[in-house]
Design an enzyme around this catalytic site. Structure first.
Site, PDB file in Angstrom:
ATOM      1  N   SER A  87       0.854  -1.192   0.000  1.00 21.90           N
ATOM      2  CA  SER A  87       0.000   0.000   0.000  1.00 21.90           C
ATOM      3  C   SER A  87       0.886   1.237   0.000  1.00 21.90           C
ATOM      4  CB  SER A  87      -0.883   0.001   1.253  1.00 21.90           C
ATOM      5  OG  SER A  87      -1.722  -1.128   1.298  1.00 21.90           O
ATOM      6  N   GLU A  88       1.474   1.540  -1.146  1.00 23.34           N
ATOM      7  CA  GLU A  88       2.460   2.627  -1.178  1.00 23.34           C
ATOM      8  C   GLU A  88       1.865   3.958  -0.741  1.00 23.34           C
ATOM      9  OE1 GLU A  88       2.226   0.253  -3.393  1.00 23.34           O
ATOM     10  OE2 GLU A  88       4.239  -0.641  -3.475  1.00 23.34           O
ATOM     11  N   GLN A 130       9.816  -0.859  -2.644  1.00 16.75           N
ATOM     12  CA  GLN A 130      10.483  -2.075  -3.104  1.00 16.75           C
ATOM     13  C   GLN A 130      11.245  -1.797  -4.409  1.00 16.75           C
ATOM     14  OE1 GLN A 130       8.296  -6.034  -3.254  1.00 16.75           O
ATOM     15  NE2 GLN A 130       9.572  -6.077  -1.421  1.00 16.75           N
ATOM     16  N   PHE A 131      10.652  -1.023  -5.260  1.00 21.08           N
ATOM     17  CA  PHE A 131      11.321  -0.506  -6.456  1.00 21.08           C
ATOM     18  C   PHE A 131      10.850   0.937  -6.630  1.00 21.08           C
ATOM     19  CE2 PHE A 131      11.704  -4.974  -7.149  1.00 21.08           C
ATOM     20  CZ  PHE A 131      12.800  -5.174  -7.979  1.00 21.08           C
ATOM     21  N   ALA A 132      11.712   1.793  -7.155  1.00 27.20           N
ATOM     22  CA  ALA A 132      11.326   3.189  -7.398  1.00 27.20           C
ATOM     23  C   ALA A 132      10.035   3.246  -8.200  1.00 27.20           C
ATOM     24  CB  ALA A 132      12.440   3.916  -8.148  1.00 27.20           C
ATOM     25  N   ASP A 133       9.903   2.328  -9.152  1.00 27.21           N
ATOM     26  CA  ASP A 133       8.752   2.304 -10.052  1.00 27.21           C
ATOM     27  C   ASP A 133       7.422   2.287  -9.291  1.00 27.21           C
ATOM     28  OD1 ASP A 133      11.186   0.907 -10.763  1.00 27.21           O
ATOM     29  OD2 ASP A 133      10.341   0.684 -12.775  1.00 27.21           O
ATOM     30  N   HIS A 163      10.635  -2.205 -13.484  1.00 21.85           N
ATOM     31  CA  HIS A 163      11.604  -2.446 -12.394  1.00 21.85           C
ATOM     32  C   HIS A 163      12.922  -1.748 -12.726  1.00 21.85           C
ATOM     33  CE1 HIS A 163       8.703  -5.661 -11.630  1.00 21.85           C
ATOM     34  NE2 HIS A 163       9.192  -5.752 -10.417  1.00 21.85           N
TER      35      HIS A 163
END
Ligand code: TPP
Ligand code: MG
Lengths: 341, 321
Positions: free
Chosen positions: B57-58, B80-83, B125
């Site tokens: 839940s960004e 977890q990844f910039a994306d 990613h």
């Protein structure tokens, strides 16, 4: 102004005379302030929009009144009454609505986007649903630092519950068992969009099951029911039972904003119980319970009207900001501000 | 013993947790699992209350961290990844970025973005989003290129009272090593001259620094000396250091892994054109990724992103050699 006496709200959820009176006073103040704001808007005295809470005062004020001053509160668009009940003054509300540099937002933000985060009163951003997780973070911080006993409360509408932000935040609060009360004012419309286009749930309270939180329903037009149900939810959150979802049924008795005539609202709905004016219901309740008679209510109304009039005069005199003397730095760490071009 | 860029990030976080009770690490799988890249490995064991797993839940993760920050904590969010930070974009840009300006209450929040391409990463990613975040007022954006900076800048990020977007490069995680962890003394907002030279200035940051250093080595054989500036922080942008260098070399190339449109390279060129036009002996140039999503196949990816080869070509054109 309003002083919340803790023993009233803690020991019991019963709508005592004292609580009802406090709630009623905030409701009446909010209604009269809204009417004044609408008049100022029509007179061209307000920059931007005006968003009112007519018909939602009982619910909003019941929440603001049930909170302690050490709690966290993130009200939304139609919570003028709850803000007052939580301790905001009429002058302070007007400062944001009229753009006074002496207001908490210092002319940088206005109308409903106001608050004092240091006092646990969060200023909403426009993006619906975004403040719920922020309240959660404040509660998490207090838990980590060993400060217990405070709760958080936040408000949203039947449209706002469709956002991803709402979903993420309520789910996260449930996972962390945060002492959070989420009050949904189901006024059956999100701007012009009817509830059928927001949800396929029978009732919005069904969502509580999906999140694993406790759900409650209230008649948003009835001061006594709002007071009871919200008092119960607040007590449960404070007792460590995790997030509480309160869904109240009511109607917005005004436009989405003062620019809107709300002609899309189904007339038949207005004739049902949810179409009642909660202020009329509250007036009758107070009289029936011999808390206030008609004369006392008229006196209170006159007193609040005078207070609002003098606050308006004061805030108008405060004027606007000086754009040339303004501090145009968006960072707290000034040395890291990008040099102006 | 050698220390990787990733170790440096982990050690910085360990140091922060040890020395500052207010520090909280929040993100997906950061707890006992140690994070998707192991940047928090071993930390939850020592600080179980302050290294917390979050749901996917960004938006709510960043919102929670904002709330924690205004209540006195110093949260570090690991995306977890910039994306995936785009899902939390609203909270970062509109809530965290605007909060101090609106209320006068600072939001000391650090968001770590595992950024940039690696072989086989593909469209979702691999992204470099520093320009996207730099566009919004109220945010500081860091892009460390060295092991020392990964360590020292992360520690500094957490001490800064404003939201900091910490773009750490995934390719450097394992590939970049240093013999010892030498703390960097340059403060945030100051670029570093990574190499001095007289013939052209190349401004870069993050993993591209290492591509550019390779180019410089090759050109040195031809008696061409590049001056290389590692920006370190893209916002604020250390325009003074760039202008001073261009004053010495008269030529400017910007090399960045991100997409070209409205990016950091474009910003630097705009500033130099504005403030240092008279210093330029040739039109300034830039090398960026192609304006397409990032391709999956390594053969496509190696052409999509700038690398020593394409940077060398651009330098030759800049010098007309
Ligand atoms: C994320 C987001 N999308 C759109 C809007 C524009 N908007 C403001 S209020 C509103 C309707 C909200 O309806 P509801 O949540 O039912 O609250 P109500 O106005 O009925 O009190 C919309 C669409 C917004 N503020 N935020
Ligand atoms: Mg609605």
């Amino acid at each position: 102004m309003q002083t919340a006496v803790d023993t009233w709200t803690n020991s019991t959820t019963a709508p005592t005379s004292a609580r009802l009176l406090e709630i009623f006073r905030s409701m009446m103040t909010a209604r009269l302030l809204d009417e004044k704001l609408a008049a100022l808007y029509r007179a061209g005295k307000i920059h931007g929009g005006v968003f009112l809470g007519k018909g939602q005062e009982a619910l909003s004020a019941a929440l603001g009144q049930a909170l302690r001053r050490t709690d966290v509160f993130a009200p939304l668009i139609r919570d003028g009454a709850g803000r007052l009940a939580f301790g905001e003054t009429v002058v302070e509300a007007l400062r944001s609505c009229l753009g006074s540099p002496q207001g908490p937002m210092r002319s940088r933000d206005g109308n409903v986007h106001r608050g004092r985060p240091r006092d646990g009163y969060l200023p909403m951003i426009s993006h619906l649903g975004a403040m719920i997780s922020v309240v959660g973070g404040m509660l998490l911080s207090r838990r980590l630092r060993g400060r217990r006993g405070d709760i958080g409360a936040t408000c949203i509408g039947d449209g706002g519950v469709s956002t991803g932000a709402f979903h993420e935040a309520v789910n996260l609060a449930a996972v962390e068992k945060l002492p959070l009360v989420i009050v949904v004012a189901n006024n059956h419309y999100a701007y012009s969009t009817p509830i059928e286009k927001q949800t396929a749930c029978r009732s919005l309270v069904d969502k509580a099951v999906g999140y694993g939180v406790q759900g409650h329903t209230a008649d948003g037009t009835d001061i006594v029911d709002c007071c009871k149900v919200i008092g119960e939810a607040v007590n449960r959150a404070r007792a460590g039972e995790g997030p509480q979802l309160v869904v109240a049924e009511l109607l917005r008795l005004c436009g989405h904003g003062e620019h809107d005539d709300a002609n899309y609202i189904d007339r038949r709905l207005k004739e049902t119980t949810i179409g009642r004016d909660c202020l009329d219901v509250a007036r009758e309740t107070l009289q029936e319970r011999n808390i206030m008679d008609a004369e006392a209510i008229a006196q209170l109304r006159a007193e609040i009207t005078r207070e609002i009039e003098s606050a308006v005069q004061q805030v108008i005199k405060e004027g606007g900001p000086d754009p040339f003397a303004h501090d145009w730095c968006a960072l707290a760490t000034r040395r890291l501000a990008d040099p102006p071009l | 013993m050698s220390i990787t860029y990733l170790n440096a990030i982990r050690e910085a976080q360990r140091h922060l947790l040890e020395t500052d009770q207010r520090v909280l690490i929040y993100g997906q799988d950061v707890g006992l699992f140690g994070g998707a890249f192991k940047a928090t490995k071993g930390l939850a064991e020592v600080f179980p209350d302050r290294v917390m797993d979050a749901p996917i839940s960004e938006d709510a993760i960043v919102g929670t961290a904002i709330g924690a920050a205004i209540e006195g904590l110093r949260p570090i969010v690991e995306m977890q990844f910039a994306d995936f930070s785009t899902v939390g974009f609203n909270q970062i840009a509109n809530n965290a970025g605007a909060f101090f300006w609106r209320t006068g209450v600072p939001v000391p929040l650090t968001v770590r973005l595992p950024s940039g391409g690696t072989s086989g990463g593909g469209p979702f990613h691999s992204q470099s989003l520093e320009a996207v975040y730099a566009h919004y007022p109220g945010l500081v954006v860091m892009t460390p290129a060295t092991v020392s900076d990964a360590y020292s800048m992360l520690i500094e990020a957490v001490t800064i009272d404003d939201p900091v977007i910490f773009c750490e490069h995934k390719y450097l995680y394992y590939h970049l090593k240093a013999d010892t962890l030498e703390p960097e003394t340059l403060p945030a907002g100051k670029a570093r001259i990574a190499r001095t030279g007289r013939d052209a200035t190349v401004v870069t940051y993050s993993a591209m620094l290492h591509e550019v250093l390779e180019v410089a080595k090759e050109l040195a054989n031809e008696d061409v000396e590049l001056e290389i500036i590692d920006l370190r922080t893209v916002k604020p942008l250390d325009t003074d250091t760039v202008i001073a260098s261009v004053a010495r070399t008269g030529r400017l190339l910007c090399a960045a892994e991100a997409w070209p449109w409205g990016g950091v390279s474009a910003e630097i060129i705009a500033r130099i054109a504005n403030e240092g036009f008279h210093l330029l002996d040739a039109p300034p140039r830039r090398v960026n990724a192609k304006d397409t999503p990032i391709p999956y196949h390594p053969d496509l990816w190696s052409i999509h992103r700038p690398a020593a080869r394409s940077i060398l070509l651009a330098v030759r054109e800049l010098l007309r050699i």
